[in-house]
Scaffold this motif. Structure first.
Motif, PDB file in Angstrom:
ATOM      1  N   VAL A  54       0.876  -1.169   0.000  1.00 34.83           N
ATOM      2  CA  VAL A  54       0.000   0.000   0.000  1.00 34.83           C
ATOM      3  C   VAL A  54       0.913   1.219   0.000  1.00 34.83           C
ATOM      4  O   VAL A  54       1.701   1.400   0.932  1.00 34.83           O
ATOM      5  CB  VAL A  54      -0.901   0.005   1.257  1.00 34.83           C
ATOM      6  CG1 VAL A  54      -1.763   1.252   1.280  1.00 34.83           C
ATOM      7  CG2 VAL A  54      -1.762  -1.260   1.297  1.00 34.83           C
ATOM      8  N   GLU A  55       0.848   2.031  -1.056  1.00 36.78           N
ATOM      9  CA  GLU A  55       1.799   3.141  -1.170  1.00 36.78           C
ATOM     10  C   GLU A  55       1.202   4.461  -0.690  1.00 36.78           C
ATOM     11  O   GLU A  55       1.900   5.323  -0.179  1.00 36.78           O
ATOM     12  CB  GLU A  55       2.286   3.258  -2.614  1.00 36.78           C
ATOM     13  CG  GLU A  55       3.010   1.980  -3.061  1.00 36.78           C
ATOM     14  CD  GLU A  55       3.431   1.996  -4.524  1.00 36.78           C
ATOM     15  OE1 GLU A  55       3.319   3.054  -5.175  1.00 36.78           O
ATOM     16  OE2 GLU A  55       3.863   0.934  -5.020  1.00 36.78           O
ATOM     17  N   ASN A  56      -0.113   4.621  -0.884  1.00 35.44           N
ATOM     18  CA  ASN A  56      -0.807   5.796  -0.364  1.00 35.44           C
ATOM     19  C   ASN A  56      -2.309   5.554  -0.496  1.00 35.44           C
ATOM     20  O   ASN A  56      -2.733   4.542  -1.076  1.00 35.44           O
ATOM     21  CB  ASN A  56      -0.376   7.089  -1.102  1.00 35.44           C
ATOM     22  CG  ASN A  56      -0.651   6.989  -2.596  1.00 35.44           C
ATOM     23  OD1 ASN A  56      -1.810   6.825  -3.029  1.00 35.44           O
ATOM     24  ND2 ASN A  56       0.413   7.053  -3.403  1.00 35.44           N
ATOM     25  N   GLY A  83       0.337  -4.937   1.124  1.00 38.59           N
ATOM     26  CA  GLY A  83       1.286  -5.021   2.225  1.00 38.59           C
ATOM     27  C   GLY A  83       1.382  -3.701   2.971  1.00 38.59           C
ATOM     28  O   GLY A  83       1.516  -2.647   2.347  1.00 38.59           O
ATOM     29  N   ALA A  84       1.302  -3.762   4.295  1.00 35.85           N
ATOM     30  CA  ALA A  84       1.451  -2.555   5.128  1.00 35.85           C
ATOM     31  C   ALA A  84       2.736  -2.664   5.950  1.00 35.85           C
ATOM     32  O   ALA A  84       3.555  -1.748   5.959  1.00 35.85           O
ATOM     33  CB  ALA A  84       0.239  -2.409   6.033  1.00 35.85           C
ATOM     34  N   PHE A  85       2.909  -3.777   6.619  1.00 36.44           N
ATOM     35  CA  PHE A  85       4.185  -4.082   7.284  1.00 36.44           C
ATOM     36  C   PHE A  85       4.927  -5.006   6.320  1.00 36.44           C
ATOM     37  O   PHE A  85       4.479  -6.114   6.048  1.00 36.44           O
ATOM     38  CB  PHE A  85       3.941  -4.791   8.620  1.00 36.44           C
ATOM     39  CG  PHE A  85       3.324  -3.906   9.673  1.00 36.44           C
ATOM     40  CD1 PHE A  85       4.122  -3.269  10.618  1.00 36.44           C
ATOM     41  CD2 PHE A  85       1.948  -3.699   9.707  1.00 36.44           C
ATOM     42  CE1 PHE A  85       3.545  -2.440  11.592  1.00 36.44           C
ATOM     43  CE2 PHE A  85       1.382  -2.875  10.673  1.00 36.44           C
ATOM     44  CZ  PHE A  85       2.173  -2.244  11.613  1.00 36.44           C
ATOM     45  N   LYS A  86       6.066  -4.552   5.792  1.00 36.77           N
ATOM     46  CA  LYS A  86       6.725  -5.281   4.709  1.00 36.77           C
ATOM     47  C   LYS A  86       8.051  -5.904   5.140  1.00 36.77           C
ATOM     48  O   LYS A  86       8.935  -5.193   5.626  1.00 36.77           O
ATOM     49  CB  LYS A  86       7.044  -4.309   3.549  1.00 36.77           C
ATOM     50  CG  LYS A  86       5.850  -3.660   2.910  1.00 36.77           C
ATOM     51  CD  LYS A  86       5.003  -4.637   2.127  1.00 36.77           C
ATOM     52  CE  LYS A  86       5.796  -5.340   1.053  1.00 36.77           C
ATOM     53  NZ  LYS A  86       4.966  -6.431   0.439  1.00 36.77           N
ATOM     54  N   PRO A  87       8.233  -7.169   4.937  1.00 35.63           N
ATOM     55  CA  PRO A  87       9.543  -7.786   5.206  1.00 35.63           C
ATOM     56  C   PRO A  87      10.418  -7.659   3.965  1.00 35.63           C
ATOM     57  O   PRO A  87      10.171  -8.312   2.963  1.00 35.63           O
ATOM     58  CB  PRO A  87       9.178  -9.252   5.452  1.00 35.63           C
ATOM     59  CG  PRO A  87       7.952  -9.481   4.634  1.00 35.63           C
ATOM     60  CD  PRO A  87       7.263  -8.164   4.452  1.00 35.63           C
ATOM     61  N   ARG A  88      11.422  -6.806   4.021  1.00 35.49           N
ATOM     62  CA  ARG A  88      12.259  -6.587   2.841  1.00 35.49           C
ATOM     63  C   ARG A  88      13.666  -7.137   3.070  1.00 35.49           C
ATOM     64  O   ARG A  88      14.236  -6.961   4.145  1.00 35.49           O
ATOM     65  CB  ARG A  88      12.329  -5.093   2.513  1.00 35.49           C
ATOM     66  CG  ARG A  88      10.952  -4.434   2.299  1.00 35.49           C
ATOM     67  CD  ARG A  88      10.174  -5.082   1.154  1.00 35.49           C
ATOM     68  NE  ARG A  88      10.897  -5.081  -0.089  1.00 35.49           N
ATOM     69  CZ  ARG A  88      10.957  -4.047  -0.935  1.00 35.49           C
ATOM     70  NH1 ARG A  88      10.285  -2.944  -0.666  1.00 35.49           N
ATOM     71  NH2 ARG A  88      11.648  -4.135  -2.051  1.00 35.49           N
ATOM     72  N   THR A  89      14.233  -7.740   2.045  1.00 37.97           N
ATOM     73  CA  THR A  89      15.567  -8.328   2.160  1.00 37.97           C
ATOM     74  C   THR A  89      16.590  -7.299   2.631  1.00 37.97           C
ATOM     75  O   THR A  89      17.458  -7.596   3.438  1.00 37.97           O
ATOM     76  CB  THR A  89      15.984  -8.927   0.798  1.00 37.97           C
ATOM     77  OG1 THR A  89      15.025  -9.924   0.453  1.00 37.97           O
ATOM     78  CG2 THR A  89      17.353  -9.549   0.858  1.00 37.97           C
ATOM     79  N   SER A  90      16.485  -6.093   2.125  1.00 40.49           N
ATOM     80  CA  SER A  90      17.409  -5.038   2.531  1.00 40.49           C
ATOM     81  C   SER A  90      16.741  -4.099   3.527  1.00 40.49           C
ATOM     82  O   SER A  90      15.590  -3.715   3.359  1.00 40.49           O
ATOM     83  CB  SER A  90      17.831  -4.223   1.303  1.00 40.49           C
ATOM     84  OG  SER A  90      18.291  -2.948   1.690  1.00 40.49           O
ATOM     85  N   GLN A 108       9.830   0.012   3.610  1.00 40.91           N
ATOM     86  CA  GLN A 108       9.374  -0.982   4.590  1.00 40.91           C
ATOM     87  C   GLN A 108       7.858  -0.952   4.816  1.00 40.91           C
ATOM     88  O   GLN A 108       7.356  -1.625   5.718  1.00 40.91           O
ATOM     89  CB  GLN A 108      10.115  -0.784   5.925  1.00 40.91           C
ATOM     90  CG  GLN A 108      11.647  -0.721   5.821  1.00 40.91           C
ATOM     91  CD  GLN A 108      12.322  -2.088   5.796  1.00 40.91           C
ATOM     92  OE1 GLN A 108      11.903  -2.992   6.510  1.00 40.91           O
ATOM     93  NE2 GLN A 108      13.326  -2.252   4.941  1.00 40.91           N
ATOM     94  N   GLY A 109       7.152  -0.201   4.013  1.00 41.55           N
ATOM     95  CA  GLY A 109       5.690  -0.178   4.146  1.00 41.55           C
ATOM     96  C   GLY A 109       5.203   0.974   5.007  1.00 41.55           C
ATOM     97  O   GLY A 109       5.967   1.590   5.744  1.00 41.55           O
ATOM     98  N   LEU A 110       3.880   1.237   4.895  1.00 39.38           N
ATOM     99  CA  LEU A 110       3.287   2.361   5.634  1.00 39.38           C
ATOM    100  C   LEU A 110       2.811   1.954   7.033  1.00 39.38           C
ATOM    101  O   LEU A 110       2.245   2.777   7.756  1.00 39.38           O
ATOM    102  CB  LEU A 110       2.093   2.923   4.858  1.00 39.38           C
ATOM    103  CG  LEU A 110       2.374   3.516   3.480  1.00 39.38           C
ATOM    104  CD1 LEU A 110       1.073   4.066   2.887  1.00 39.38           C
ATOM    105  CD2 LEU A 110       3.427   4.619   3.547  1.00 39.38           C
ATOM    106  N   ALA A 111       2.989   0.700   7.389  1.00 37.19           N
ATOM    107  CA  ALA A 111       2.607   0.190   8.720  1.00 37.19           C
ATOM    108  C   ALA A 111       1.128   0.469   9.008  1.00 37.19           C
ATOM    109  O   ALA A 111       0.289   0.266   8.119  1.00 37.19           O
ATOM    110  CB  ALA A 111       3.530   0.760   9.791  1.00 37.19           C
ATOM    111  N   LEU A 159       6.657   0.872  -5.756  1.00 34.19           N
ATOM    112  CA  LEU A 159       7.745   1.013  -4.778  1.00 34.19           C
ATOM    113  C   LEU A 159       8.387  -0.318  -4.401  1.00 34.19           C
ATOM    114  O   LEU A 159       9.399  -0.349  -3.715  1.00 34.19           O
ATOM    115  CB  LEU A 159       7.231   1.703  -3.508  1.00 34.19           C
ATOM    116  CG  LEU A 159       6.792   3.162  -3.661  1.00 34.19           C
ATOM    117  CD1 LEU A 159       6.362   3.726  -2.307  1.00 34.19           C
ATOM    118  CD2 LEU A 159       7.931   4.000  -4.230  1.00 34.19           C
ATOM    119  N   SER A 160       7.765  -1.431  -4.790  1.00 33.46           N
ATOM    120  CA  SER A 160       8.347  -2.751  -4.512  1.00 33.46           C
ATOM    121  C   SER A 160       7.809  -3.737  -5.540  1.00 33.46           C
ATOM    122  O   SER A 160       6.726  -3.548  -6.077  1.00 33.46           O
ATOM    123  CB  SER A 160       7.996  -3.209  -3.090  1.00 33.46           C
ATOM    124  OG  SER A 160       6.607  -3.171  -2.870  1.00 33.46           O
TER     125      SER A 160
END
Lengths: 285, 285, 285, 285
Positions: free
Chosen positions: C53-55, C77-84, C89-92, C255-256
């Motif tokens: 979810v970007e906005n 996705g709001a809480f995002k698990p990203r490799t880096s 990382q998401g808007l939570a 964004l992802s």
């Protein structure tokens, strides 16, 4: 009846699907394979040389260099199995001629790949025949080699388990040729930072199951010049009796496997370290 | 601005998707991580102990044995991540208490796995926190550990590439905790003669990319007691700075990982060989 | 005693290492999981929406589009698990708020990933909780979800076998929450032309072993927009009861996961074909 | 100059390492390969029959059964590549004779594996030559087949990427034989609940890159009789133009691959479903 003497193994008539394998440690603890006087399975033997024989001057030059660096045997591809039909396919019989010259010049035995029984006549003067990863389960080739006396350096298939690799050796042993050295060159895996996956567990498993000598090929496994040394040392620590290393006098301009060939000066250092390591481990055991 | 001093690393505000990583060799050649006085990254450090702490007497007995065998640190699982919910899940805080007693008895620092920030209060007296393979990409746990000061032993995910493993370290480093030791425990692969695939190429790649110390876990990688020694030696030859080895005083009756735990007498021999090997390699380089 | 009624499963006290699993077909042939009135396990359910979810405007826009295309549920996705740690990382919690608005606008239930029990309070109004591949063996998270009532969409770990995947479901089922849908998103493999390896054998194996509904995620498995359709159809043919597909209104600027998100117009066609296929197979059986 | 007409492809003299491949979609959208009147690449073609031809009565019986079930072609192994040298190696030329009888009886074309150019004389009356996974990179065999006119069913190597598989086809095409059908039979992977890993992504990738028809082999990929149907359907949904399925009239007593051969009655159902599925997908596109 199964009989093993010298380095030759004869197949029993009672061999069967679930029977004992001739490669098994049940028959002997350890074999030594004699390659024109060089004894593989005692100490650490090193074969080195270019991926492909590119021309006469080049192979003679590299042969002298690897001998000076401490290698025991010269490797070089003449008949080349290439993923693309448009890549350089090797100099064929001309390449073997140049390898023979390199042996005459240095006194070191030579090992080169055979892809097809049909061309066996060209390999008469070769000391050891290599079976590459792509022909590791070419069973007609293996059966043919089982009927010869020449020693075979047998690579694992890149998609084979260690057990399947041992079974490929059985094709040669069961034909009557006990002169087999198994060579681990890595397998396909999930890692993308190296060319192949160097699973030392497969070397350790093979050592635990067979009396045949084990060679490791850190060049193909890593696909990177700067990783060859550490991978060679890890292989020896895992139990390898032999190393096969790609060396080129001008790696950046090599006609094949440019990324993974090292220079002679690096070979010298690797051989010294690897021999010291082998020595240490054999004294401690 | 990125600043690194002592063993602590502070994140720059300019960090970005394609930016420099704090784990990179660009920042320093080699880090030493201090664990209660033990310096990981100098010589060869060995952590040893049972898969799980099963009871008080057992961990005290093993702790004394591994100290006598030459180990520098005691490992033992208290909170256990098990594939099946019905398998033994560990003694939890009681297990940590017994580990602390083992430290008091032997003077050796202790390392044990943390699965959840929620239980961090129980890990107060632990010297080093282990993150297991199954939580290797539990980024909330990694971020939490990045805000602590305690050293972390960070295993690779069994389905991760070496590059992804390094990125997990970045989660901790970028939070401000530079005390990270990376521990390679093998990955999933095509081989079925060992429990996991021990790709030494991943250790070599990690050594070439990061200044952080590298540990290897030959117990989980092999899954077989008789392979632990060779796999430990291969890991050290590949460049490992530390070994973590599962040891049990009665492996056949262990409550978890029975197949791969070795006896203290075998640990002694492995430590001696591995240290001689590390010594040899450091002198020759 | 093991009792199963409605969609809830209660654990027996006699559960054990080698005992029957609650996910097993021994207990029932097929479960249907109810997600706010949507019945997963009957026909073909499709969840669609952006990777992140970007906005607010973006998720509302996509929500309307995927509803128009025939989707039954909105993912994002709001809480995002990203490799880096440096990737978006998401808007939570803000992301979850926007998802709730999207539900209010469209009437479709929402599914989004939870990485940590600590943030469970933000997921109150979410219809279904997703566990991602990186937390597939985060057993404390699974145990926590086992104590809730909310349905869970449980992805397989990228380095796990199908059997290990089923065992992760057992962690939730054995806690008392029977509302589990298993989602196959591919595993690591030897192939490099796709992002992950889409082994339909794992879907087929799961269908043969468990009564739980099976979802497939062709977006992550392929990592390529142009492969999503064929991979979705293959998954349905293999037996999938649900599809989760990443859709973006402007994929190139996402964004992802920019490479693998499809446009709403493509989603419409895929849903139509996939439903016709599901229909055909259910009539013929 | 590169010319393609009918089904024959002639190699340009300008072929090169980074040049266009003859298998590429750049040259044509889709090829149809003619096998004795059967057109592979139009609709769905099914080849079925036993793993090995075991005796005359058995192959005649199965041939009649698979014809009745709707198969278009008969498969059966005469020269067999077996992992162990002690396993049943096939009836060799006798096996081919029986296959020819089966063709005379049913009118269906036959396909059988060739391992070695040396035995080509026995394959004169065979309609289509199969190259197995173990010889997938036996380049001398591929070059030989490139000089023949007979159609080739070319399996992927079990350790090869999809791109490498396509390159093996190029060896045949570049020799002048354009009658190549690519057959995906799975690869080695991390999963142990099936015999091989059936990555439908590889079929989809191949379809996107080449004009050659694609076959799938659900029998070897699954290694389990009960998985063959779903795997066949998934392959067709992924885009396969052909299926090759192992069928035996008494699978439990088969001399090879006993676990994965299905009965004729099951074949009938699979063919009906697979054809309905192919039909559905072609109408919708």
């Amino acid at each position: 009846m199964i009989k093993l003497y010298d380095n030759y193994v004869f197949i029993s008539q009672e061999g069967g699907e679930s029977g004992e394998r001739l490669y098994s440690k049940k028959f002997r603890e350890k074999s030594v394979v004699d390659v024109s006087g060089l004894r593989i399975g005692e100490g650490l033997v090193v074969a080195a040389g270019p991926c492909s024989v590119e021309n006469e001057a080049m192979i003679l030059d590299i042969a002298r260099s690897v001998k000076a660096a401490g290698a025991d045997m010269i490797r070089g591809g003449a008949f080349k199995p290439r993923t693309s039909p448009y890549s350089f396919q090797g100099l064929a019989e001309k390449g073997i001629e140049y390898l023979v010259e390199a042996r005459e010049e240095t006194g070191l035995p030579i090992v080169t790949e055979i892809m097809n029984p049909e061309y066996y006549r060209y390999f008469d003067r070769v000391d050891m025949l290599q079976v590459g990863s792509r022909n590791a389960q070419n069973f007609d080739l293996l059966r043919f080699l089982g009927k010869q006396k020449k020693p075979v350096l047998l690579k694992n298939g890149m998609g084979n388990t260690a057990r399947e690799w041992l079974e490929t050796a059985e094709y040669i042993l069961s034909g009557g040729n006990g002169n087999v050295v198994l060579c681990y060159r890595g397998v396909r895996g999930i890692e993308n930072s190296t060319r192949f996956t160097m699973n030392v567990g497969s070397i350790i498993y093979a050592k635990s199951e067979t009396h045949l000598p084990i060679c490791a090929d850190p060049s193909h496994a890593s696909g990177r010049r700067d990783f060859v040394e550490s991978m060679a040392l890890a292989s020896v620590a895992a139990g390898a009796d032999m190393l096969e290393i790609e060396v080129h006098n001008d790696p950046d301009n090599a006609l094949s496997d440019s990324e993974q060939q090292i220079r002679p000066v690096d070979l010298k250092r690797i051989i010294e370290k690897a021999r010291a390591l082998k020595d240490l481990l054999s004294h401690e055991i």
